[in-house]
Design an enzyme around this catalytic site. Structure first.
Site, PDB file in Angstrom:
ATOM      1  N   GLY A 114      -9.878   7.529  -2.082  1.00 53.84           N
ATOM      2  CA  GLY A 114     -10.696   8.716  -2.084  1.00 53.84           C
ATOM      3  C   GLY A 114     -11.265   8.873  -0.610  1.00 53.84           C
ATOM      4  O   GLY A 114     -11.444   8.012   0.163  1.00 53.84           O
TER       5      GLY A 114
ATOM      6  N   ASP B 239       1.911   4.194   2.760  1.00 52.96           N
ATOM      7  CA  ASP B 239       0.776   4.838   2.165  1.00 52.96           C
ATOM      8  C   ASP B 239       1.282   6.159   1.323  1.00 52.96           C
ATOM      9  O   ASP B 239       1.332   5.814   0.345  1.00 52.96           O
ATOM     10  CB  ASP B 239      -0.077   5.307   3.432  1.00 52.96           C
ATOM     11  CG  ASP B 239      -1.494   5.850   2.957  1.00 52.96           C
ATOM     12  OD1 ASP B 239      -1.962   5.507   1.834  1.00 52.96           O
ATOM     13  OD2 ASP B 239      -2.369   6.206   3.899  1.00 52.96           O
TER      14      ASP B 239
ATOM     15  N   HIS C 193      -9.873   0.725  -0.650  1.00 55.75           N
ATOM     16  CA  HIS C 193      -9.674   1.433   0.671  1.00 55.75           C
ATOM     17  C   HIS C 193     -10.931   1.205   1.624  1.00 55.75           C
ATOM     18  O   HIS C 193     -12.073   1.857   1.266  1.00 55.75           O
ATOM     19  CB  HIS C 193      -9.306   2.934   0.518  1.00 55.75           C
ATOM     20  CG  HIS C 193      -8.235   3.104  -0.092  1.00 55.75           C
ATOM     21  ND1 HIS C 193      -7.382   2.966  -1.277  1.00 55.75           N
ATOM     22  CD2 HIS C 193      -7.070   3.977   0.486  1.00 55.75           C
ATOM     23  CE1 HIS C 193      -6.120   3.414  -1.117  1.00 55.75           C
ATOM     24  NE2 HIS C 193      -6.133   4.105  -0.117  1.00 55.75           N
TER      25      HIS C 193
ATOM     26  N   HIS D 294       1.457   4.894  -2.363  1.00 58.47           N
ATOM     27  CA  HIS D 294       0.665   5.926  -3.513  1.00 58.47           C
ATOM     28  C   HIS D 294       1.878   6.625  -4.216  1.00 58.47           C
ATOM     29  O   HIS D 294       2.625   7.265  -3.466  1.00 58.47           O
ATOM     30  CB  HIS D 294      -0.232   6.941  -2.816  1.00 58.47           C
ATOM     31  CG  HIS D 294      -1.545   6.094  -2.507  1.00 58.47           C
ATOM     32  ND1 HIS D 294      -2.537   6.063  -3.198  1.00 58.47           N
ATOM     33  CD2 HIS D 294      -1.835   5.824  -1.059  1.00 58.47           C
ATOM     34  CE1 HIS D 294      -3.728   5.834  -2.415  1.00 58.47           C
ATOM     35  NE2 HIS D 294      -3.031   5.407  -1.138  1.00 58.47           N
TER      36      HIS D 294
ATOM     37  N   GLU E 109     -10.683   3.214   6.805  1.00 56.83           N
ATOM     38  CA  GLU E 109      -9.786   4.057   7.577  1.00 56.83           C
ATOM     39  C   GLU E 109     -10.409   5.453   8.088  1.00 56.83           C
ATOM     40  O   GLU E 109     -10.329   5.444   9.267  1.00 56.83           O
ATOM     41  CB  GLU E 109      -9.241   4.582   6.222  1.00 56.83           C
ATOM     42  CG  GLU E 109      -7.765   5.435   6.532  1.00 56.83           C
ATOM     43  CD  GLU E 109      -7.482   6.209   5.335  1.00 56.83           C
ATOM     44  OE1 GLU E 109      -6.163   6.799   5.634  1.00 56.83           O
ATOM     45  OE2 GLU E 109      -7.600   6.047   4.276  1.00 56.83           O
TER      46      GLU E 109
ATOM     47  N   HIS F  43       0.817  -1.103  -0.041  1.00 54.01           N
ATOM     48  CA  HIS F  43      -0.038   0.142  -0.002  1.00 54.01           C
ATOM     49  C   HIS F  43       0.816   1.332  -0.125  1.00 54.01           C
ATOM     50  O   HIS F  43       1.335   1.833   1.064  1.00 54.01           O
ATOM     51  CB  HIS F  43      -0.912  -0.026   1.165  1.00 54.01           C
ATOM     52  CG  HIS F  43      -2.094   1.008   1.084  1.00 54.01           C
ATOM     53  ND1 HIS F  43      -3.374   0.664   1.199  1.00 54.01           N
ATOM     54  CD2 HIS F  43      -2.045   2.265   1.060  1.00 54.01           C
ATOM     55  CE1 HIS F  43      -4.101   1.761   1.124  1.00 54.01           C
ATOM     56  NE2 HIS F  43      -3.263   2.682   0.895  1.00 54.01           N
TER      57      HIS F  43
ATOM     58  N   ASP G  72       1.563   8.881  -6.285  1.00 58.26           N
ATOM     59  CA  ASP G  72       1.463  10.587  -5.990  1.00 58.26           C
ATOM     60  C   ASP G  72       1.752  11.166  -4.572  1.00 58.26           C
ATOM     61  O   ASP G  72       1.662  12.211  -4.370  1.00 58.26           O
ATOM     62  CB  ASP G  72       0.128  11.097  -6.781  1.00 58.26           C
ATOM     63  CG  ASP G  72      -0.998  10.543  -6.151  1.00 58.26           C
ATOM     64  OD1 ASP G  72      -0.901   9.309  -5.808  1.00 58.26           O
ATOM     65  OD2 ASP G  72      -2.081  10.929  -6.108  1.00 58.26           O
TER      66      ASP G  72
END
EC number: 3.5.4.4
Length: 375
Positions: free
Chosen positions: A190, A309, A217, A30, A220, A28, A32
């Site tokens: 998101g 993350d 996701h 990202h 969370e 996991h 970006d």
């Protein structure tokens, strides 16, 4: 359902140096959320994008400070600047290559890195061109990691659809089209509140018919209903974060632990939890590392994995995550190996390839670390 708690493995807690040298598996992360600040500064200057800081060190500190808000929504706003500089093929290839370099330097031997192709088409790139540019960067980075004759690092893409948009079926089809060319699976991401995973059932049913892998996701910033829908309605292979599964677990005054039906299902069916401790503290999903549910979930032997993350926003790495967990919970090398094997078992990679990485890379390197510690 009453259950038995386990204890950390015998031996001293892992040192930062051992955490650095340990082989790691990352599920996991990202793309970006992991850019180098210097890269952001240079790419922003090329396109005239205004940044809050133009010095790389100051910019890195700004990202960490803004992300350390206790709010997932505020945390996600920091991505406006990273996504802005990821709108051309060369920029995406550079960022993807640097991602591989940074993970390899952190001791990661296998990673699945996710991003949303739909967020990188503002300057006219097609979705296919976005995926191709990222894959080119990954290929360059993996080839460089093998330059010394070793196995190097293996990276795969996870294609993400944004849960507040309506392109999930399109992105799911894109992930299937690329699954033999570097894409391991699909994800939705998101803000959770108001955007349940069942809004994207068409995409998940399509992926199931195509025998394709996906993670969601869930659990969370939103609670048990999000996890329940992700598993029982959508059929998720893994849970992105899943930290709120703790809400279905009761610890009595005498220390006994009871699992609710959903928690027991997740545990019994070995559904992997992609846990991201540093990020969860930033977004308010946990109050501190020491109080993070990962401690109890590990003792209950859920299929726990450790992840970063967003390395930029959380100023973190896999070495940092392992080090802080060892400090908080007294984990030794065997515990880190358990997390790592959990993650490799849960990867969206063919079975034989997973076994080979466990047997030929992970276990020998942990054995060597343990041997050097005993010497």
């Amino acid at each position: 359902m009453s259950v038995v708690l386990t204890e950390p493995s015998a031996g001293p807690p892992v040192t930062p140096e051992q955490a650095r040298l340990a082989p790691k598996v990352l599920l996991h992360d990202h793309l970006d959320g992991g850019l180098r600040p210097q890269t952001i500064v240079e790419l922003a200057a090329e396109i005239g994008h205004e940044l809050p800081e133009t010095d790389a060190e100051a910019l890195g500190a700004w990202f960490a400070r803004m992300a350390d808000s206790g709010s997932l929504v505020s945390y996600l706003e920091t991505f406006d600047h990273t996504v802005a500089v990821m709108q051309t093929g060369p920029a995406l290839t550079r960022i993807a290559r640097e991602c591989v370099e940074d993970l390899a330097a952190d001791g990661v031997v296998y990673a699945e890195v996710r991003y949303a192709p739909e967020q990188h088409v503002e300057n006219g790139l097609t979705l296919d061109e976005v995926v191709a540019a990222v894959q080119e960067g990954f290929e360059q980075g993996m080839e460089a990691s093998r330059s010394d004759g070793g196995p190097g690092i293996v990276l795969r893409q996870l294609l993400t659809a944004m849960r507040h948009q309506a392109r999930s079926r399109e992105i799911a089809e894109l992930s299937v089209a690329w699954r033999d060319r570097g894409v391991a699976g699909f994800d939705i991401a998101g803000a959770e509140a108001g955007y349940p995973p069942t809004r994207h059932l068409d995409a998940f049913e399509y992926l199931q018919r195509e025998n394709s892998h996906f993670t969601i996701h869930a659990g969370e910033a939103f609670g048990l209903p999000s996890i329940w829908e992700a598993i029982q309605w959508c059929g998720a292979d893994r849970l992105g974060h899943g930290v709120r599964i703790i809400d279905d677990i009761t610890v009595a005054d005498d220390g006994s632990v009871e699992l609710g039906r959903l928690a027991a299902y997740v545990r019994d069916n070995r559904i992997p939890l992609e846990m991201c401790p540093a990020s969860n503290v930033q977004t308010g999903a946990a109050t501190s590392i020491a109080e993070h549910p990962i401690g109890l979930l590990t003792r209950l032997r859920f299929r726990v994995t450790v992840n970063t993350d967003n390395r930029l926003m959380s100023s973190t790495s896999m070495t940092s995550e392992f080090t802080h967990l060892a400090e908080a919970f007294g984990y030794g090398l065997r515990d880190l190996e358990w997390f790592t094997v959990n993650a490799m078992k849960s990867a969206f990679l063919p079975f034989d390839e997973r076994l080979a990485i466990i047997a030929d890379v992970i276990k020998p390197r942990y054995a060597a670390l343990a041997g050097s510690d005993e010497a």
